[in-house]
Design an enzyme around this catalytic site. Structure first.
Site, mmCIF file in Angstrom:
data_model
loop_
_atom_site.group_PDB
_atom_site.id
_atom_site.type_symbol
_atom_site.label_atom_id
_atom_site.label_comp_id
_atom_site.label_asym_id
_atom_site.label_seq_id
_atom_site.Cartn_x
_atom_site.Cartn_y
_atom_site.Cartn_z
ATOM 1 N N GLY A 13 20.573 78.457 -87.004
ATOM 2 C CA GLY A 13 21.759 78.070 -87.764
ATOM 3 C C GLY A 13 22.697 77.191 -86.959
ATOM 4 N N GLY A 15 25.762 76.130 -87.954
ATOM 5 C CA GLY A 15 27.131 76.187 -88.472
ATOM 6 C C GLY A 15 28.122 76.450 -87.350
ATOM 7 N N PHE A 16 29.286 76.914 -87.706
ATOM 8 C CA PHE A 16 30.323 77.180 -86.700
ATOM 9 C C PHE A 16 29.830 78.144 -85.627
ATOM 10 C CE2 PHE A 16 33.147 75.964 -90.313
ATOM 11 C CZ PHE A 16 33.760 74.897 -89.694
ATOM 12 N N GLU A 172 41.516 76.302 -103.807
ATOM 13 C CA GLU A 172 41.534 74.890 -103.438
ATOM 14 C C GLU A 172 40.811 74.028 -104.471
ATOM 15 O OE1 GLU A 172 42.181 75.441 -98.633
ATOM 16 O OE2 GLU A 172 40.134 75.330 -99.374
ATOM 17 N N ASP A 301 28.660 84.641 -90.712
ATOM 18 C CA ASP A 301 28.624 85.261 -92.044
ATOM 19 C C ASP A 301 27.446 86.198 -92.255
ATOM 20 O OD1 ASP A 301 30.919 83.962 -92.712
ATOM 21 O OD2 ASP A 301 29.982 82.422 -93.951
ATOM 22 N N ALA A 318 35.705 80.470 -90.641
ATOM 23 C CA ALA A 318 35.234 79.662 -89.519
ATOM 24 C C ALA A 318 35.590 80.297 -88.172
ATOM 25 C CB ALA A 318 35.826 78.250 -89.612
ATOM 26 N N GLN A 319 36.840 80.745 -88.028
ATOM 27 C CA GLN A 319 37.274 81.344 -86.763
ATOM 28 C C GLN A 319 36.437 82.574 -86.402
ATOM 29 O OE1 GLN A 319 39.134 81.088 -84.050
ATOM 30 N NE2 GLN A 319 39.390 78.966 -84.670
#
Lengths: 455, 455
Positions: A13, A15-16, A172, A301, A318-319
């Site tokens: 992965g 991602g972040f 959003e 996640d 994200a954090q």
């Protein structure tokens, strides 16, 4: 001159969480293999801006190879890992398997429909660039359909958007769709007044942004309602079809519904054979490893982790992913070097750096420590934080320019309807259009074109 | 208070020709319906830069509705016209038909494979945004495949690109692919040296850019060869497969082939029942109308037109489309007003404003009237002309910034592989990868990873 083989760290992965882990291991004497089924990292917090035509996909993405280009101990593979054999220390691909010394699973999550997976087709979610361009297509096609829809009721449904889920993404999206309809495109249409578009946000609980302080939830709702978004609290969706949304006995005709309500972890976690939570996340040890397997970490996640400092679950933001990725990387670095560090001497603790959500132009809510702000200041803060965390200097410059532009001229310029197969053709609504085919003869075309509609 | 119905002008196609026609009719007392099956105009001359990851699709596109937003007599329909009934003055859609008073057909052209339509699947062309992102995916996947391909021969084929057709698109694609491989991405890969990538340009005739003066064809070939592109003249492709390209008896193993050789007109022209040329283009009268039907114009790439000033065919370039569109719009405007104008008092003449083609950084060829330039000056000229003709101020700014950025840091940042279905998974090339399945066991995985390959 045989050299000892370096420990091999697989990271699944990009991602972040996965990238944070890789970077933390930059100087370590290990061989990293970063595996992702996409070639690019996506800055997910801005994906809704691609879906709403404010930004282009490339502006919020970065090729993973380029992100780690200068990190010589890191290889990248465009590949999909499908399973793990914990006992044999093997990462399994569709066509083979490979040995790992350390494994970091950071493959993220996808949408969940509370057991109604059939809703996925009518109410898509937002996790990838493809999701975002598909959502953009649906939003733009709704207006195209409404423009030439002769039947007032069908036109009304085409100009109604539903968003299920009142977390940051739902909030959003709702604000951004209302902004497009009200400000960016009204002058583009001749028969409809797009500023009459209804946007309904369905939230199962009693407030939106439940992870924020109550005060800010109220502020955010106020901002949304100022924009014209209808916020429906305690609205549990019981069915979603092509025609609309059911809330218990109530039916609301809506042509375009998006899903921002639930997530489920990547299914690779289930192949570990260890306990999962109800969202399919791996219940990890306090040091983010899998029970009995200190060489396997699950982060981001995919992990159901508790923060050691307060016993609270680590949120799926994200954090959270970045901090877990850094922790796992640091732990492996220490283990390989036979040292320890202040960070990993203790169980993982999440340090909340705050929460931010944007509602519309000059409207946002932010909570940073004890500081709670809303409105213009929160909006500026939101922009600065997101620019700062974007990967790639050029992306930062591009996104800033796009934002300033959108702000000054109220425009959304990335309004491309792409993807051949799904283009639905609308017909000219005109007094002398003659439908030919029996199956369309029943459709409400061929009616006199009304003047500017503002139902 | 009944008002006389205004003459209705249908324009099919929102490319250069269709938009030019619509704009020319801006002040005329007519009702314009602009029909396109896409919602956006594409600046085709820069499509190859999307295909080669230098620009994003939205940077070279503009929503058609926005282009004509301020032109009150122009409606837009996202729809596909499939035929014309000349006798009854009807434009035919899949689900009905509608009466026109004037018709301008400007639906463009697509790829042609000289009767070998089966080559389309293995050698795609470049006409739409979807074509460009698909091409980008193939280019980027070729490098991903090569990175983990253990077999030297297969790796060599994966690092070879073929482009069939030596016109401007073929030349520009060849140069851009060689530039990506040699300058933008070498540091991203660990096992291969992408700067050894072969790019072969196959041209059936005896020089590339045959529409340019001979001197500039030679210059362009020199530029391409300086970059490292192999130019094969008089090379008639006799077969294209997944494995490579056949030139008569010769076979060249190539994994990725693109088509830039032939075009055929939109099939709606064939429904007119009037003579077509071999490319399916409508052979129009000197005033661009269909024989016997002065109310029907065919313009742009759909028209086989001769220029009245020199008897030469009007070339299939943007300028040709724009000038034909303006002529048709002007003719209708005059007809409606019962006047005439200097432009349409005479048969259509094409005024050649010059030709430009770019080969690579600081390398281009340009012919403007008697002026023939190549190299840096032509490159600057090319950039200025393309920026000037782009639609939308923001697109101009964005593209300029992207170009300056790409030029300064030698980067191609829009390197997204998108489109779920077609992602091909590569496997880690590693000494201990163990293939599981019989069908992949024969594949050359599991071999020791060689050091940096530079075959």
């Amino acid at each position: 001159m045989q050299t000892k083989r370096l420990p091999r760290v697989f990271i699944v992965g990009g991602g972040f969480a996965g990238l944070a882990a890789a970077k933390t291991l930059a100087e370590a004497p290990v061989e990293i293999m970063l595996v992702d089924r996409r070639n690019h990292h996506v800055f997910q917090p801005l994906l809704y801006q691609v879906a709403t035509a404010a930004l282009s996909p490339a502006e919020i993405s970065a090729p993973i190879r380029t992100v780690v280009r200068d990190q010589k101990n890191c290889q990248v593979a465009l590949s999909e890992a499908v399973g793990v054999d914990l006992a044999k220390q093997r990462l399994i691909f569709k066509s083979g398997h490979i040995h790992y010394d350390y494994l970091i699973l950071a493959a993220g999550a996808t949408h969940a429909y509370f057991g109604h997976e059939e809703w996925a087709a009518v109410a898509p979610g937002l996790k990838s660039v493809e999701d975002a361009t598909a959502m953009r297509r649906r939003i733009l096609l709704a207006f195209e359909t409404a423009e030439y829809e002769g039947n007032a009721e069908a036109r009304r449904a085409a100009l109604t958007f539903g968003i299920v889920g009142g977390g940051p993404t739902g909030v959003e999206l709702a604000g951004a769709i209302k902004e497009i309809a009200g400000q960016a495109i009204p002058k583009d249409f001749r028969h409809i007044d797009t500023s009459t578009t209804r946007v309904i946000l369905f939230q199962g609980g009693d407030r939106i942004l439940p992870s924020f302080p109550t005060k800010l939830s109220e502020k955010a709702q106020q901002h949304l309602e100022d924009l014209g978004v209808e916020v429906r609290l305690n609205a549990r969706v019981t069915n979603v079809t092509n025609h609309g949304v059911h809330i218990g006995d109530e039916f609301i005709p809506i042509r375009t519904v998006f899903w921002a309500a639930g997530v489920k972890a990547n299914p690779i976690g289930a192949t570990l054979g260890v306990p999962l939570d109800t969202s399919g996340r791996v219940i990890v040890q306090p040091d983010l490893t899998v029970p009995g397997h200190p060489e396997v970490f699950v982060v981001g996640d995919m992990a159901a982790a508790k923060s050691a400092n307060n016993g609270e679950p680590v949120p799926g933001v994200a954090q959270g992913g970045i901090q877990m990725g850094e922790y796992a990387g640091c732990a492996i670095r220490n283990r390989v070097a036979g040292t320890s560090s202040p960070l990993t001497r203790r169980p993982f603790s999440y340090h909340d750096k705050g929460s931010l959500a944007v509602i519309g132009k000059a409207k946002a809510v932010a909570q940073i420590g004890a500081l709670k702000v809303s409105g213009f200041l929160a909006w500026i803060l939101w922009g600065l934080v997101h620019i700062a965390f974007l990967i790639g200097f050029r992306n930062r410059v591009q996104v800033m320019i796009s934002w300033v532009w959108n702000w000054v001229v109220n425009s959304r310029d990335a309004r491309l309807i792409t993807g051949d197969a799904q283009i639905q053709v609308t017909l000219p609504r005109s007094s002398d259009f003659v439908p030919d085919l029996p199956e369309t003869a029943a459709a409400p075309h061929g009616q006199p074109a009304p003047e500017k509609v503002s139902t």
